[in-house]
Design an enzyme around this catalytic site. Structure first.
Site, PDB file in Angstrom:
ATOM      1  N   THR A 181      -7.324   1.476   4.056  1.00 14.60           N
ATOM      2  CA  THR A 181      -7.004   0.615   5.198  1.00 14.60           C
ATOM      3  C   THR A 181      -7.924   0.896   6.373  1.00 14.60           C
ATOM      4  OG1 THR A 181      -4.682   0.621   4.492  1.00 14.60           O
ATOM      5  CG2 THR A 181      -5.155  -0.169   6.706  1.00 14.60           C
TER       6      THR A 181
ATOM      7  N   ARG B  58       0.031  -4.044  -6.982  1.00 14.38           N
ATOM      8  CA  ARG B  58      -1.237  -4.649  -6.535  1.00 14.38           C
ATOM      9  C   ARG B  58      -2.386  -3.831  -7.094  1.00 14.38           C
ATOM     10  NH1 ARG B  58      -5.018  -7.557  -5.463  1.00 14.38           N
ATOM     11  NH2 ARG B  58      -5.459  -8.608  -3.503  1.00 14.38           N
TER      12      ARG B  58
ATOM     13  N   CYS C 146       0.967  -6.024 -17.484  1.00 14.60           N
ATOM     14  CA  CYS C 146       1.447  -6.852 -16.379  1.00 14.60           C
ATOM     15  C   CYS C 146       2.713  -6.250 -15.787  1.00 14.60           C
ATOM     16  CB  CYS C 146       1.721  -8.281 -16.851  1.00 14.60           C
ATOM     17  SG  CYS C 146       2.438  -9.318 -15.550  1.00 14.60           S
TER      18      CYS C 146
ATOM     19  N   CYS D 181      -4.130  -9.159 -14.377  1.00 18.08           N
ATOM     20  CA  CYS D 181      -4.457  -9.935 -15.577  1.00 18.08           C
ATOM     21  C   CYS D 181      -5.884 -10.468 -15.541  1.00 18.08           C
ATOM     22  CB  CYS D 181      -3.462 -11.077 -15.777  1.00 18.08           C
ATOM     23  SG  CYS D 181      -3.380 -12.256 -14.422  1.00 18.08           S
TER      24      CYS D 181
ATOM     25  N   CYS E 261      -0.687  -9.421  -8.280  1.00 18.36           N
ATOM     26  CA  CYS E 261      -1.371  -8.126  -8.335  1.00 18.36           C
ATOM     27  C   CYS E 261      -2.819  -8.267  -8.788  1.00 18.36           C
ATOM     28  CB  CYS E 261      -0.613  -7.164  -9.241  1.00 18.36           C
ATOM     29  SG  CYS E 261      -0.778  -7.502 -11.014  1.00 18.36           S
TER      30      CYS E 261
ATOM     31  N   SER F 202       0.852  -1.183   0.000  1.00 23.59           N
ATOM     32  CA  SER F 202       0.000   0.000   0.000  1.00 23.59           C
ATOM     33  C   SER F 202       0.885   1.229   0.000  1.00 23.59           C
ATOM     34  CB  SER F 202      -0.898   0.009   1.237  1.00 23.59           C
ATOM     35  OG  SER F 202      -1.725   1.160   1.261  1.00 23.59           O
TER      36      SER F 202
ATOM     37  N   CYS G 150       4.921 -13.968 -11.205  1.00 22.89           N
ATOM     38  CA  CYS G 150       3.697 -13.299 -10.737  1.00 22.89           C
ATOM     39  C   CYS G 150       3.854 -12.698  -9.338  1.00 22.89           C
ATOM     40  CB  CYS G 150       2.549 -14.305 -10.747  1.00 22.89           C
ATOM     41  SG  CYS G 150       0.974 -13.635 -10.215  1.00 22.89           S
TER      42      CYS G 150
END
Length: 615
Positions: free
Chosen positions: A388, A352, A558, A590, A587, A87, A584
């Site tokens: 959050t 992310r 990506c 895709c 995130c 974050s 990977c």
């Protein structure tokens, strides 16, 4: 390490007519034919992020206050709590203080960098304009209220607190399957209720056959299962579809890309917060629709700079590369000055997706047997650039609703009996949704409910509308801007768009993708089935549509270089899609932006993925 054995050693096991043996596991042809062992809880929480851990802590707080224990379990796919948490993060402590109290929060060492300087810049290619502080919405003002922190480190603190209270916390376990009651499933098309999850089998080779290390996954049963997987969680999305929970606007997402830099202390302005809009994402006609997104720089004690960009995935041009836009943004004179110290170095990288749909995109939160909390539901405030605090609050409200219903009849409590009463009907936490609707979370999101969609009418119109909404309308406008189009469907054909040229990285301020990827600590066992799978009914899309119509956007969006097209053997002109699943970073981009959403994002073996420490 025998992962399942570590779990089994902690609890009483119910074996479903199985006599497991290691030798049998390593030779069986059909791993799925082996019965799974199971464990029962009052509450199972899927995901060890802020929402899930806050729910677990609140449940145990209530157990102490009411002198009535409930068994609570948290499973997390990262190899440790916080490993998959990324974050910004300028943190609003409101929710956390409600959970733990002012004194406890004030004593936490991670809150050592209060925001001391707050600025908002509009960028052109070479220049910048600072928006006067008086014109900024109150939700964007951070001085005197918020802190610069690492969210992954906060989650580790919450994980420790949960365990102190008696929560069973199991990192390294991937929830691969939602357990539905009889009558549910693809064949019947009907769903009755949820009674838990199954963790993924481990020790299966890339060819689908079990290795010597094979272990069958566990079934974790619960009277209530709370899904706290974060944005676009695989189990949560399955539940939303099965129960038809999304009836309003389509959810829309942004891709957050972030670096953490280590800079000598003399180069740090502790508490410095700066957000930007404009170049490079918005650089053409500002009255026309431009990619939605912006960037941030945060200075944290003693020597860290958090820097990143969020790109709305509803962008139209398939040639846009979010990672390269981020690298290009760092070259702006107003930005690059933060990294010009000769000893400045990038130490971490990650990405992310986040929910951007806001108030109108929140699905129905409950279903028989469970609920969606945190970003699995989508409580992020994209105008405030925070989610959050709302995730923590949702976990608390869900916990309070669950405790009230699960303790109404003490004879059914698993903490007392050690098993689930098969005669107890599946409970639905309707008071959780009602509680959220009455909470400050919904009030906050309602005030800016149309702002994100307003940017579809152009950058300047969106900016003006957001200002008016924040200062004057505050959600009271009688109209609603609807969005019924997925982010994938927003992509235009390549022939309608102009190709974007990007400069090569210099290796000092800007980096090639694979070099940065190493800073994420990403690891997956190469010898396992790929967790990124082409949906059978969409197998023709990467062959005949993605490259031909959209110029292969998956090779650009990506942020981990997972997808590439290579020439077929024999010199065939037709190119073949290669999926480098080991790259990977989880995130989930895709699963959102692919043409026709042709990728099914499933979980890999538990513990795989990024290893974030300071994100």
């Amino acid at each position: 390490m025998i992962r399942q054995a570590a779990l089994l050693s902690r609890r009483i096991i119910t074996t479903k007519n199985a006599k497991p043996s290691r030798a049998l596991f390593s030779t069986v042809d059909e791993p799925s034919s082996i019965p799974r062992e199971s464990m029962a809880y009052d509450v199972l929480i899927v995901g060890g992020g802020p929402a899930g851990l806050s729910a677990a802590i609140r449940l145990k707080q209530l157990s102490i206050e009411k002198d009535q224990d409930l068994s609570v379990c948290v499973v997390e796919k990262g190899n440790e709590i916080g490993a998959h948490i990324l974050s910004g993060n300028v943190f609003d402590p409101r929710g956390l203080k409600e959970l733990l109290g002012d004194d406890v929060v004030n004593e936490m060492d991670i809150f050592d960098t209060p925001v001391s300087h707050d600025s908002f810049l509009l960028l052109s290619k070479e220049k910048s304009f600072e928006v006067p502080h008086l014109l900024l919405p109150s939700q964007l003002k951070n001085v005197g209220k918020n802190f610069i922190i690492s969210l992954s480190q906060l989650c580790r603190k919450l994980g420790e607190k949960a365990e102190e209270l008696g929560v069973e916390v199991y990192p390294g376990f991937s929830a691969s399957e939602v357990l539905y009651s009889s009558g549910a499933g693809e064949s019947s098309g009907s769903v009755s209720s949820v009674y838990g999850i199954a963790t993924r089998d481990v020790g299966i080779g890339k060819d689908g056959t079990p290795k010597e290390t094979f272990e069958r996954g566990m079934e974790l049963h619960a009277r209530q299962t709370l899904f706290a997987e974060g944005a676009r969680g695989s189990c949560s999305e399955d539940i939303i579809k099965k129960f038809g929970l999304r009836t309003g606007n389509s959810q829309t997402y942004g891709l957050g890309i972030k670096e953490v830099w280590e800079v000598p202390e003399e180069g740090i302005q502790p508490g410095f917060v700066q957000h930007t809009l404009g170049w490079p994402l918005q650089q053409e006609s500002l009255m026309k629709r431009q990619p939605f997104g912006g960037s941030f720089i945060y200075h944290q004690k003693p020597n860290l700079i958090h820097v990143g960009m969020v790109v709305g995935l509803d962008y139209e041009n398939p040639y846009l590369n979010p990672y390269k836009e981020f690298q290009r943004w760092k070259t702006h004179p107003e930005i690059r000055k933060h990294f010009e110290h000769e000893k400045a170095q990038c130490i971490s990288y990650g990405a992310r997706v986040l929910n951007e749909g806001g108030y109108h995109s929140i699905p129905k939160l409950t279903f028989p047997g469970g609920a969606l909390i945190g970003c699995s539901a989508g409580f992020l405030n994209s105008i405030k650039i925070k989610g959050t605090h709302t995730a923590i609050k949702s976990g608390m409200v869900a916990a309070e609703a669950a405790f009230e219903q699960l303790t109404a009849d003490v004879s059914n409590i698993v903490a007392e009996s050690g098993e689930i009463n098969s005669e107890e009907p599946a409970l639905e936490l309707t008071s959780y949704e009602q509680g959220m609707e009455k909470s400050w979370v919904y009030e906050e999101l309602h005030q800016v409910r149309n702002c994100n969609a307003a940017f579809h009418y152009g950058f300047i119109p969106g900016l003006l509308y957001s200002g008016i909404a924040a200062h004057v309308l505050k959600g009271k406008e009688p109209w609603t801007f609807r969005n019924n189009k997925s982010d994938s469907d927003q992509t235009l054909a390549a022939e309608k768009c102009e190709e974007i040229q990007y400069e090569s990285p210099d290796g000092v301020l800007t980096f090639d993708l694979l070099t940065n990827l190493q800073r994420s600590g990403t690891y997956h066992d190469d010898d396992q089935p790929a967790h990124l799978r082409i949906k059978e009914n969409l197998a023709e899309v990467p062959k005949f549509t993605s490259m031909q119509t959209f110029a292969a956007p998956e090779t650009r969006f990506c942020p981990a270089g997972v997808y590439e097209y290579i020439e077929n053997e024999g010199g065939n002109a037709e190119e073949k899609l290669v999926i480098n699943a080991q790259n990977c970073v989880h995130c989930k981009c895709c699963s959102i932006k692919m043409p026709s959403e042709y990728i099914d994002w499933t979980v890999p073996e538990g513990g795989g993925g990024p290893q974030y420490q300071v994100m």
